[in-house]
Structure formats: structure tokens, C-alpha cells
Enzyme design. Structure first.
Site, short mmCIF file in Angstrom:
data_model
loop_
_atom_site.label_atom_id
_atom_site.label_comp_id
_atom_site.label_asym_id
_atom_site.label_seq_id
_atom_site.Cartn_x
_atom_site.Cartn_y
_atom_site.Cartn_z
N CYS A 5 0.97 -1.13 0.03
CA CYS A 5 0.12 0.09 0.08
C CYS A 5 0.87 1.38 0.07
O CYS A 5 2.11 1.12 -0.40
CB CYS A 5 -0.92 0.20 1.16
SG CYS A 5 -0.23 -0.11 2.70
N THR A 6 0.43 2.51 0.33
CA THR A 6 1.04 3.71 0.34
C THR A 6 2.10 3.53 1.02
O THR A 6 3.16 3.92 0.96
CB THR A 6 0.12 4.97 0.43
OG1 THR A 6 -0.74 5.03 -0.62
CG2 THR A 6 1.04 6.21 0.25
#
Length: 275
Positions: free
Chosen positions: A174-175
Site C-alpha cells: 500500500c502507500t
């Protein structure tokens, strides 16, 4: 003036998180920080921005709590303040998966950014992007599975149709690391035993590898006024409309709701952005 942007999260039991809000808010205001800090019984999740000295002071303050002494964070820079105010919010979850009684200690194994490309190139590894559809459309790792979720709470529903063997290795990203970390615990609760996640997320990967192998394609959406960053973590001036791929100035996106990465023409034509 240059601003330091610090992102961090930490899963740890904070039984008194209600009592922590005012003290943390005051400490941030005292050094003129802006951004958002989320507090819940399961931990803390935040992105804050300020001058170098202010960032150093707030982490000294936070780590003085023995439960947060191992707190780590990622930094990037901007020539402007990407937040308009300082907010400290109380939440049921620091990242909203919507699954009750999930044991976060079940989380998978970290893969360091420097080893991510080699690890995910193995034929028995499935790579899953745990971010939202509008984020994935801006950029993703090659060969990663896109669950096409509109929010993180939809991830458990997507797994119901996930028919791959539970004996395969699953690598998630994810980020900044928080969503993939929580989703690995959820996948393990479903019976997947060999589950991994990218340590520090995409932002750490770009910082430490410079995307030298070209495994990352596109730009990375971020949840502040930068909107997106490129391979060097530099704020993007323009990004692709998620519908027609025409370039949109990021300046025009700073005042619109999160995720509405669309040009003016598509915004007029698409009902979901014209409510």
C-alpha cells in the site's frame, strides 16, 4: 521555506487513547505543526508537516510514551505546507477495515524495499495492491492484482471471491504500509499462511530503491495537497485523469474531495462526481 512531511503508524494497545488527544494536539500546536493524527485503541496513524525542528520535537514527545518508543516514520519534503490545519481525531480503527476482533499480531512478514523486486518476481508469489481504485489507476507495481475496491472496507468482501490456493505466497503493499500490514493479518485469519507485506509501503520503496528496476509504473497518490508524487518523491505538477488519462493540474485538485482525480470534462459527464 521547506517543509518536512512525516508519515507514521504504529499498532499498539492504547487503552487511554481518549485521554491522549488534547495533550498531543497541544504539543503539535506548540510547534506549529499541521496535518492529521488518528488515535484508536489499536494504535496511531498520522501524516504531519512542519519545519525540521518542529518535526524533531514532536517525535521526541511522542516517543517519551513507552508504548511509542519504537515509533518510526518516513519523511519527504515540499516547498509549501500541504495541510491547512492540525487535527487529532479519535477513531474505532486507525485504518478502517471494518473487521471486529482482528488480531493484528497475526500480521505477515515484512519484505524490505531493497528485496521487494526479487521477492515478487518469484513465480509462486501473488502480489496484491490493497489500495483504492483511484490510487491504483495512477500507479502500481507490475503484475500486481487490483481488487478494484473503492475503499479499504471493501477488501474483506473482495477476498470472498479470491480463489487462489492458500498454499501460495501472498505479497501485499500500500502507500505507507498500514493497510497492507492490517490486511496481512486478515488474510492469515482466513487461512493463508505464507503472507508478506512491503515494509514502509510504496513511499519507502521509492525512497530506498529509486525504482531502479522500473518495477513501479506511474505515480503514487498521497493523502494531502501534494496529491501525488513521482519516483523521486517529488510532488507532481500534473497527473492523469483516472477516466480519460488527460493530464490534470494538481493545483486544481487540492480543494476537491479525496480521490476525485478527474479532469473537468469527465467530472461533468460522470454522475458519481457530479452529485
Amino acid at each position: 521555506m521547506s517543509f518536512v512531511i512525516a508519515t507514521f503508524y504504529h499498532f499498539v494497545e492504547l487503552s487511554n487513547y481518549y485521554d491522549m488527544k488534547d495533550e498531543i494536539k497541544a504539543a503539535c500546536n506548540n510547534v506549529e505543526l499541521k496535518g492529521t493524527i488518528l488515535l484508536a485503541e489499536e494504535g496511531v496513524n498520522a501524516t504531519i508537516s512542519g519545519e525540521r525542528n518542529a518535526i524533531d520535537k514532536i517525535f521526541d514527545f511522542l516517543r517519551s510514551d513507552y508504548r511509542l518508543r519504537d515509533l518510526t516514520w518516513k519523511e519527504s519534503a515540499a516547498e509549501y505546507q500541504p495541510f491547512s490545519k492540525m487535527k487529532v481525531k479519535l477513531k474505532r480503527e486507525i485504518v478502517n477495515l471494518g473487521v471486529s476482533n482482528l488480531d493484528i499480531s497475526l500480521r505477515g512478514k515484512y519484505v524490505d524495499p531493497e528485496h521487494w523486486d526479487d521477492f515478487t518476481s518469484q513465480p509462486d508469489v501473488l502480489v496484491i495492491d490493497t489500495r483504492n481504485e483511484y490510487e491504483v489507476k495512477l500507479g502500481k507495481f507490475k503484475n500486481a492484482i487490483n481488487p478494484h475496491t473503492q475503499c479499504f472496507r471493501e477488501f474483506p468482501q473482495w477476498t470472498e471471491s479470491f480463489s487462489e490456493s492458500k498454499d501460495l505466497k501472498v505479497a501485499m503493499y500500500c502507500t505507507g504500509g498500514i493497510r497492507c500490514e492490517k490486511s496481512t493479518a486478515y488474510m492469515k485469519s482466513l487461512g493463508f499462511s505464507d503472507v508478506y507485506h512491503l515494509k514502509g509501503g510504496i513511499l519507502s520503496y521509492l525512497e530506498k530503491t529509486y525504482n531502479k528496476n522500473g518495477n513501479w509504473k506511474g505515480e503514487c497518490f498521497v493523502f494531502d495537497d501534494r496529491i501525488a508524487v513521482d519516483n523521486s518523491l517529488t510532488p507532481s505538477n500534473t497527473i492523469k485523469c483516472i477516466f480519460c488519462s488527460n493530464q490534470v493540474s494538481t493545483d486544481k485538485l487540492k480543494s476537491v474531495p479525496r480521490g476525485q482525480v478527474v479532469c473537468s470534462d469527465c467530472k461533468l459527464q460522470c454522475y458519481s462526481y457530479n452529485k
